[in-house]
Enzyme design. Structure first.
Site, short mmCIF file in Angstrom:
data_model
loop_
_atom_site.label_atom_id
_atom_site.label_comp_id
_atom_site.label_asym_id
_atom_site.label_seq_id
_atom_site.Cartn_x
_atom_site.Cartn_y
_atom_site.Cartn_z
N CYS A 1 28.54 -67.59 -15.15
CA CYS A 1 29.09 -68.83 -14.62
C CYS A 1 30.45 -68.61 -13.96
CB CYS A 1 29.20 -69.85 -15.73
SG CYS A 1 27.60 -70.11 -16.50
N PRO B 1 38.22 -34.84 -12.29
CA PRO B 1 37.32 -35.72 -11.54
C PRO B 1 36.51 -36.61 -12.48
CG PRO B 1 36.38 -33.52 -11.67
CD PRO B 1 37.73 -33.45 -12.34
N GLY B 2 36.33 -37.85 -12.09
CA GLY B 2 35.47 -38.77 -12.83
C GLY B 2 34.36 -39.24 -11.93
N ARG B 3 34.73 -40.18 -11.06
CA ARG B 3 33.77 -40.79 -10.15
C ARG B 3 32.97 -39.75 -9.37
NH1 ARG B 3 34.71 -45.81 -7.87
NH2 ARG B 3 36.92 -45.59 -8.37
N GLY C 1 40.21 -38.42 -8.44
CA GLY C 1 40.39 -39.35 -7.33
C GLY C 1 39.55 -39.11 -6.11
C1 LIG Z 1 41.05 -42.42 -13.74
C2 LIG Z 1 41.72 -41.11 -13.78
C3 LIG Z 1 41.07 -39.98 -13.31
C4 LIG Z 1 39.71 -40.01 -12.67
O1 LIG Z 1 39.70 -40.66 -11.45
P1 LIG Z 1 38.40 -40.59 -10.51
O2 LIG Z 1 38.77 -41.37 -9.33
O3 LIG Z 1 37.29 -41.20 -11.27
O4 LIG Z 1 38.16 -39.16 -10.21
C5 LIG Z 1 41.72 -38.76 -13.44
N1 LIG Z 1 42.96 -38.67 -13.99
C6 LIG Z 1 43.61 -39.75 -14.44
C7 LIG Z 1 44.96 -39.58 -15.04
C8 LIG Z 1 43.03 -41.00 -14.36
O5 LIG Z 1 43.69 -42.08 -14.80
#
Ligand SMILES: *Cc1c(COP(=O)(O)O)cnc(C)c1O
Length: 431
Positions: A353, A283-285, A248
């Site tokens: 569109c 972490p992802g984003r 997050g």
């Molecule tokens: C989407 C998600 C993440 C990653 O969130 P980011 O905002 O991309 O860091 C981590 N844990 C869970 C359970 C998620 O659903």
């Protein structure tokens, strides 16, 4: 020293000899080889981010499980796995991707509110590290599935700390009205039940309160509540050894000032001080968001009755964040504009569109002509992973750069491949 968030995008995307480049590769060169639109990621940017996250927690027992849904290309997952990352997956498809990319099963965490029985079986068969359970009925089903397989599932229970993440409503997950996790009030009961059910071994608390958080306060509130719960459970005879703090952490797309990783880490260490638990992060984003760009070509510049439109060949099916989340992405010409070039407001739109197929409204941009390339910055997360072939457009390809090399890590399909996905029922087969 804290790492300053780059704006726009990661510093690995910079103008070299007047050409926007990914590391040492001019984006125009990739466009020539691959066509447009395409995604381009920088290996160095992803590595730099991973290393700084890991370094911030080097003095703690902490695991980083990359949230695969942010960018699920197997090359990206493998790049991170080679650096030591595990994976946070939310479906069997993501589980298979993580395994195929070489993530060791004992570093894979399975999250999500709607796991099917088949998904539970696959996860248990693979021997993954942890399943994050989000409801009482899921506890029951997982217990039954694991028992039938003669396995014990190590689980964390995801709690809903009822904290406002102060992010876009569609990506806030930690309020009690959101569908995620078990309410704090019901969590002790759920843990007691899990400890008694066959086939389950509760090992941790998990939480994830939303995405693109730009302040520490919501994290700190949520983590504090999880720590309180951990202590209460320990006093109640349920000793847990892991605390999964989710993902997050936000990035800079425009003028946001997300916390530096060092400040986030200092807060986490303060809140969890003295606890004998292993920390987990998802972490992802934060790892991949600034490490990618979407490159598009200008098709037309059109003077409308009240607005000017720049029509490019990338659309909402390639990058849905502006349409879905009203997200702001920096857009820059790939050929360096003259500093003195006049910037006039223009709407940057795609060919789909739908009026919602817009990347930016009234954005001041230097003049660009049809045929020129644009880069949509900070598109490494929730870009290609959320793309589709809506309007029967070909799925956007992905390219990974490393130094002066680049490789296509997902090719653009052919129209034959696109069409061959449909089947005619026999009653329509003739003609
Ligand atoms: C989407 C998600 C993440 C990653 O969130 P980011 O905002 O991309 O860091 C981590 N844990 C869970 C359970 C998620 O659903």
């Amino acid at each position: 020293m804290s790492e300053l968030e780059a704006a726009p995008g990661a510093p690995e995307f910079a103008y070299r000899q007047g050409e926007l480049s990914a590391e040492a590769v001019p984006l125009a060169r990739i466009a020539e080889a691959v066509g447009t639109p395409f995604y381009c990621y920088s290996s160095a940017a992803i590595e730099r981010r991973y290393r700084s996250f890991a370094a911030a927690f080097a003095d703690r027992r902490a695991g980083i499980c990359y949230a695969v849904k942010a960018n699920s290309n197997q090359a990206v997952i493998r790049l991170l796995a080679r650096l030591g990352a595990g994976a946070d997956v939310v479906s069997e498809g993501e589980l298979r991707r993580a395994l195929a990319a070489g993530v060791p099963p004992d570093r894979i965490v399975f999250s999500g509110i709607g796991k099917t029985e088949a998904e539970m079986r696959s996860a248990l068969a693979a021997g993954i590290r942890q399943i994050n359970v989000e409801s009482e009925p899921e506890l029951s089903l997982l217990s039954a599935v694991a028992s039938a397989m003669g396995r014990t599932a190590e689980i964390a229970i995801r709690v809903n700390p009822d904290v406002d993440a102060r992010t876009h409503a569609k990506i806030a997950t930690g309020k009690k009205e959101n569908k995620f996790g078990i309410d704090l009030a019901h969590a002790p009961g759920a843990f007691r039940r899990a400890a008694q059910l066959p086939g389950l071994a509760p090992v941790g608390i998990a939480l994830h309160i939303g995405s693109q958080l730009t302040e520490l306060v919501p994290f700190e509130l949520a983590y504090g509540r999880a720590v309180e719960l951990l202590r209460a459970l320990a006093a109640d005879g349920i000793a847990l050894r892991r605390l999964d703090l989710g993902g997050g952490l936000g990035i800079r797309y425009h003028n946001e000032r997300p916390p530096a990783i060092e400040d986030y880490a200092a807060m986490v260490k303060r809140v969890t001080d003295g606890l004998a638990v292993e920390l987990e992060f998802e972490p992802g984003r934060w790892l991949v968001g600034n490490a990618g760009v979407l490159v598009a070509r200008v098709l037309y510049v059109k003077d409308g009755a009240s607005r000017r439109f720049l029509i490019q060949d990338a659309a909402m099916n390639d990058l849905i964040r502006p349409s879905l989340y009203d997200a702001w992405h920096e857009i820059v010409p790939v050929r360096a504009p003259d500093d003195r070039a006049e910037r006039r407001p223009i709407d940057v739109v795609g060919p789909v569109c739908e009026t919602g197929d817009s990347f930016a409204a009234q954005r001041p941009l230097p003049q660009v002509a049809p045929g020129e390339l644009l880069a949509v910055m900070s598109a490494g997360a929730y870009g290609a992973a959320m793309s589709s072939s809506y309007n029967s457009r070909l799925m956007v390809p992905e390219v990974l750069v490393r130094g002066d090399r680049f490789a296509i890590i997902r090719p653009r399909p052919s129209y034959e491949e696109l069409l061959s996905q449909d089947r005619m029922p026999d009653w329509l087969a003739e003609g």
